[in-house]
Design an enzyme around this catalytic site. Structure first.
Site, PDB file in Angstrom:
ATOM      1  CG  HIS A   1     -26.137  -8.910 138.125  1.00 14.20           C
ATOM      2  ND1 HIS A   1     -27.471  -9.167 138.297  1.00 14.20           N
ATOM      3  CD2 HIS A   1     -25.855  -7.836 138.918  1.00 14.20           C
ATOM      4  CE1 HIS A   1     -27.982  -8.314 139.154  1.00 14.20           C
ATOM      5  NE2 HIS A   1     -27.028  -7.486 139.550  1.00 14.20           N
TER       6      HIS A   1
ATOM      7  CD  GLU B   1     -25.007  -2.226 143.336  1.00 19.59           C
ATOM      8  OE1 GLU B   1     -24.185  -1.301 143.501  1.00 19.59           O
ATOM      9  OE2 GLU B   1     -25.808  -2.286 142.380  1.00 19.59           O
TER      10      GLU B   1
END
Length: 388
Positions: free
Chosen positions: A192, A268
């Protein structure tokens, strides 16, 4: 309304009879998501016994999720499928009690059986081989020493039930003849774009404040979208559920004219009490825990965080599911540092500590191709040329 599940099961024996094990996976028929897994090394046995053991474990895992569910069993054992369907008589004395045990797990009216080719049963086959490999090393695949249903959705309770010694299977070295050099499933791995925490090098996991992209991160997403549109190879977009990934994925997908699909397994690591802190701040506040974390991927961050070993198992489940779903296609996975490093590490067959020896910049691109014979090829790592 009762759930519908697919159970894929397999068993094997290295010698027939010889060291044997089974594997089973429960799948969501709508999404292909792995809802539960089971595997066990069962000592010396025949292929057929191992196949039946895998069936029983898969049915039990499905029953644990919903005892009212209808279950479609898919196996590459013609013998088991035909016997359990009632089309073949069960003559062997070793098979009769196993077939009876399988029939008793769920009412027969809730279960159907289908034969599938071996190449379509790779998930269960992988689990069976993991169990046999563990047995050969004197270890057990599951914590309890028997089959264990494990949710792939990543709850702390489910992950805790896994054997901490169980390492996801990496790509095999070389090819088992005949090699499959057909069109692979290719994962283009996009980290990202930046958030406010990124330039400060703060821990930012799945258990924190879920930050959004910063202005710099939005520019990075735009640049990445333009570069991927120019290449024209991405056929699908899958994202972590966290906001910074969804925003990055939506920017790219809009440029490509695609929808964004969410996969929870791509989130994550949960860094627990460390989330939002710098490395120096963690060193000051939790020195012993940090040392343990740096020394072993099985150590978790302070405050109920997630170990890298647990993340690897979660990511491997998503990897297998996505390889099946996007066979022969190129898919963009918008995710985070740890999942990308983990996919690269497993593809290379590198040790767990290699996670600490890779650099991944914000909005960088990496790529791994997965072939039908189980081999993987790392094609790109941490490319940021599209940002310059």
């Amino acid at each position: 309304m009762a759930n519908r599940f697919i159970v894929e099961a397999d068993g094997g024996s290295r010698g027939n009879p010889g060291p044997a094990g089974y594997g089973a996976v429960v799948l969501d028929p709508a999404t292909g998501e792995a809802l539960a897994e089971a595997a066990e090394y069962i000592g010396t046995a025949t292929n057929n016994v191992a196949e039946y053991k895998g069936l029983i474990a898969g049915l039990r895992a499905a029953k644990a999720l919903d005892p009212e569910a209808t279950v479609a069993v898919r196996m590459d054992s013609k013998l088991v499928v035909e016997q359990m369907s009632g089309r073949w008589k069960i003559k062997h004395p070793d098979m009769k009690p196993l077939a009876a045990e399988a029939s008793a797990v769920l009412p027969p009216s809730q279960v159907t059986y289908e034969w599938i080719p071996r190449e379509k049963n790779k998930h269960a086959d992988r689990l069976a081989n993991e169990a046999m490999d563990a047995g050969k090393a004197g270890k057990q695949w599951s914590a309890a020493g028997s089959s264990a249903a494990v949710s792939s959705r990543g709850s702390a309770e489910s992950l805790a039930s896994l054997d901490e010694e169980a390492e996801p299977v990496a790509a095999p070295v070389g090819w088992a003849a005949p090699a499959d050099l057909g069109q692979p499933a290719t994962f283009v791995l996009l980290r990202h774009g930046e958030t406010a925490l990124t330039p400060q090098k703060r821990f930012s996991g799945s258990g924190g404040d879920d930050p959004e992209l910063s202005a710099a991160g939005r520019r990075q997403a735009d640049s990445t979208a333009a570069a991927l549109a120019a290449r024209g190879t991405v056929q699908a977009v899958v994202s972590s559920p966290l906001r910074r990934c969804r925003q990055t994925a939506e920017t790219v997908a809009a440029r490509l004219g695609l929808d964004v699909h969410i996969d929870d397994g791509l989130r994550e690591t949960d860094f627990g009490a460390w989330d939002g802190l710098t490395f120096a701040e963690v060193r000051e506040r939790h020195p012993d825990d940090l040392d343990a974390w740096l020394a072993s991927t099985k150590a978790a961050p302070t405050g109920g965080g997630e170990s890298f070993a647990a993340v690897a198992r979660r990511v491997a489940l998503s990897r297998d599911k996505l390889i099946t779903r996007y066979a022969g296609r190129t898919v963009l996975l918008v995710t985070h540092v740890t999942p990308i490093k983990t996919l690269v590490r497993l593809a290379l067959g590198a040790p767990p500590e290699s996670l600490f020896r890779m650099e991944l910049s914000a909005a960088s691109l990496s790529a791994v191709a997965y072939y039908g014979d189980g081999n993987a090829s790392v094609r790109l790592l941490n490319d940021t040329s599209h940002l310059r």
